[in-house]
Write a protein that holds these residues in place. Sequence first.
Motif, PDB file in Angstrom:
ATOM      1  N   UNK A 187     -16.285  -4.421   2.366  1.00 14.30           N
ATOM      2  CA  UNK A 187     -15.052  -4.313   1.602  1.00 14.30           C
ATOM      3  C   UNK A 187     -15.097  -3.046   0.743  1.00 14.30           C
ATOM      4  N   UNK A 188     -13.983  -2.378   0.666  1.00 13.66           N
ATOM      5  CA  UNK A 188     -13.940  -1.080  -0.005  1.00 13.66           C
ATOM      6  C   UNK A 188     -13.867   0.046   1.003  1.00 13.66           C
ATOM      7  N   UNK A 192      -3.208   7.423   3.535  1.00 15.69           N
ATOM      8  CA  UNK A 192      -3.793   7.325   4.869  1.00 15.69           C
ATOM      9  C   UNK A 192      -4.359   5.927   5.086  1.00 15.69           C
ATOM     10  N   UNK A 193      -4.201   5.448   6.297  1.00 15.33           N
ATOM     11  CA  UNK A 193      -4.787   4.175   6.702  1.00 15.33           C
ATOM     12  C   UNK A 193      -5.817   4.463   7.784  1.00 15.33           C
ATOM     13  N   UNK A 241      -5.979   5.344   0.046  1.00 15.60           N
ATOM     14  CA  UNK A 241      -6.262   5.048   1.442  1.00 15.60           C
ATOM     15  C   UNK A 241      -6.599   3.565   1.556  1.00 15.60           C
ATOM     16  N   UNK A 242      -6.503   3.052   2.770  1.00 17.59           N
ATOM     17  CA  UNK A 242      -6.844   1.643   2.988  1.00 17.59           C
ATOM     18  C   UNK A 242      -7.431   1.486   4.383  1.00 17.59           C
ATOM     19  N   UNK A 243      -8.463   0.651   4.486  1.00 19.50           N
ATOM     20  CA  UNK A 243      -9.145   0.453   5.755  1.00 19.50           C
ATOM     21  C   UNK A 243      -8.844  -0.909   6.362  1.00 19.50           C
ATOM     22  N   UNK A 250       0.828  -1.213   0.000  1.00 23.78           N
ATOM     23  CA  UNK A 250       0.000   0.000   0.000  1.00 23.78           C
ATOM     24  C   UNK A 250       0.857   1.255   0.000  1.00 23.78           C
ATOM     25  N   UNK A 251       1.921   1.279   0.808  1.00 23.92           N
ATOM     26  CA  UNK A 251       2.729   2.498   0.956  1.00 23.92           C
ATOM     27  C   UNK A 251       3.476   2.872  -0.314  1.00 23.92           C
ATOM     28  N   UNK A 252       3.624   1.945  -1.240  1.00 22.42           N
ATOM     29  CA  UNK A 252       4.349   2.225  -2.485  1.00 22.42           C
ATOM     30  C   UNK A 252       3.421   2.224  -3.707  1.00 22.42           C
TER      31      UNK A 252
END
Length: 517
Positions: free
Chosen positions: A384-385, A365-366, A243-245, A228-230
């Motif tokens: 999801x999402x 952002x997470x 972003x990711x949850x 995710x960070x890249x």
Amino acid sequence: MVMMGEMWNLGSTMGTLMLLYTLFKQFFPTHLQLYFDKYFKKFVSFVYPYVEITFDEFVGGEHMKRSEAYSAIKTYLGDKSSASANRLKANVVKDSQSVVLTMDYNEEVTDEFQGVKVWWSANKTLPSTQRIAWYPDDDEKRSYKLTVHKRHRELITQSYISHVLQKGKEIATKNRKRKLYSNNPSQNWSGYRRDKWSNVPFEHPATFDTLAMDANLKEEIKNDLIKFSTAKDYYARIGKAWKRGYLLYGPPGTGKSSMIAAMANLLDYDVYDLELTAVKENTELRRLLLDTSNKSIVVIEDIDCSLDLTGQREKKKTEKEGKDEEQLDPITKKVKEDEKKESKVTLSGLLNCIDGLWSSCGGERIIVFTTNYVEKLDPALIRRGRMDKHIELSYCCFDAFKVFAKNYLEVDSHSLFGEIKALLGETKMTPADVAENLMPKSDYDVVETCLKRLIEALKETKKKAHDEARLMAEEEEEKQKKKAEKEVKERCGKQVEENGVGMAAEEVKENGFTNSH
């Protein structure tokens, strides 16, 4: 010297013009002032050979968001200010012995880029209406002003400003210390610093190496975070906000908070601990999230307890939940009722902030939700999402125990490991309880002492669970027995009633027949 002389002559000329302009506005009628003002500004623009670019501290109405450009410029000018400015402001950074020097207001420093000289100045603007304030900086507007000759406009606007912002961000990243933020009540947003968040240095020691959990799950989470960070370009290509949850759920004491700390330490992100009960309405929630930085983790812990978000879709409370609320003491019940009255944050408002149009304001952002009871949450909140990855943190397994043994006792194997592995397979004990039993309680505690203490605790927990299961089975058996007895009595009563009615009918029939004869 020529430049200085040119600036001096220009300054004298502009000073004279401004004096004449002030006198004109003081003694001439208003309609003539408006007419004169229009042409005076055109004349000044023609005579004045410099371009001025202003960078305000906040962008948007009512200080909606702190400008990243302003922060980058402030960082970029830090060393130049301390080296050449005559008037400086000194600030002591918390938990640091060093003093940070910045340029004072109405002070000016010079910079050079590809042979072109530019001037930077720090400015502040007082409010147009005077009022009594507790703090001198209340409602002041701060900005940086860049001045350069008109002939270099294209170089400055197309190259130099980008250079300043990039260098400022690089310096900030190099010097930054990760922080743990907590949201302030909205009534404090208009105070001396107008900060929506207060912070302390984030120094939690948890890492994925010290995290006690299933080894395969741990590796899966690490890979997901690094990917995710890249993935900035990937998210842009597929048309999604960067972003990711994460939804962390499981019984209390299974390491949800430690997992968040390990995530922050792995990615070098700041952590924003969002307390929803301190947010009065959806607008405040939106402004809070707008004021978070990139490279951050926004956390809402125990979201099922933060607000009555499950009730937004008129879900009926279960019988157990209703009894639990009835058993609360009056003070706790009053606090919960007051929290619900004070906060008007809705489920739809929260969803719009974390997954709607506003979620695209910023990137990398997470968002993390934690809960002990995932079944209480609205499915729309954790689909999801929104919460892309659901992670169950459950009871301690043997892999998690081995991490604890390595961290707490510095052992990789022991003759008692086999017994512990068997007991962990039969017993539900949280990682927090396992860690507490393994931790030496005195200087005389050796490895074997701590392991035996854990074995005894596991046996006690196993026995307690067995007794509870047996008691529940007996209660269920007694319940079924009473239910069967009740059914038998009801069935017998019905048969008696039916038989009695039949006999009475037969007697009537016989009596009637006899009387008629």
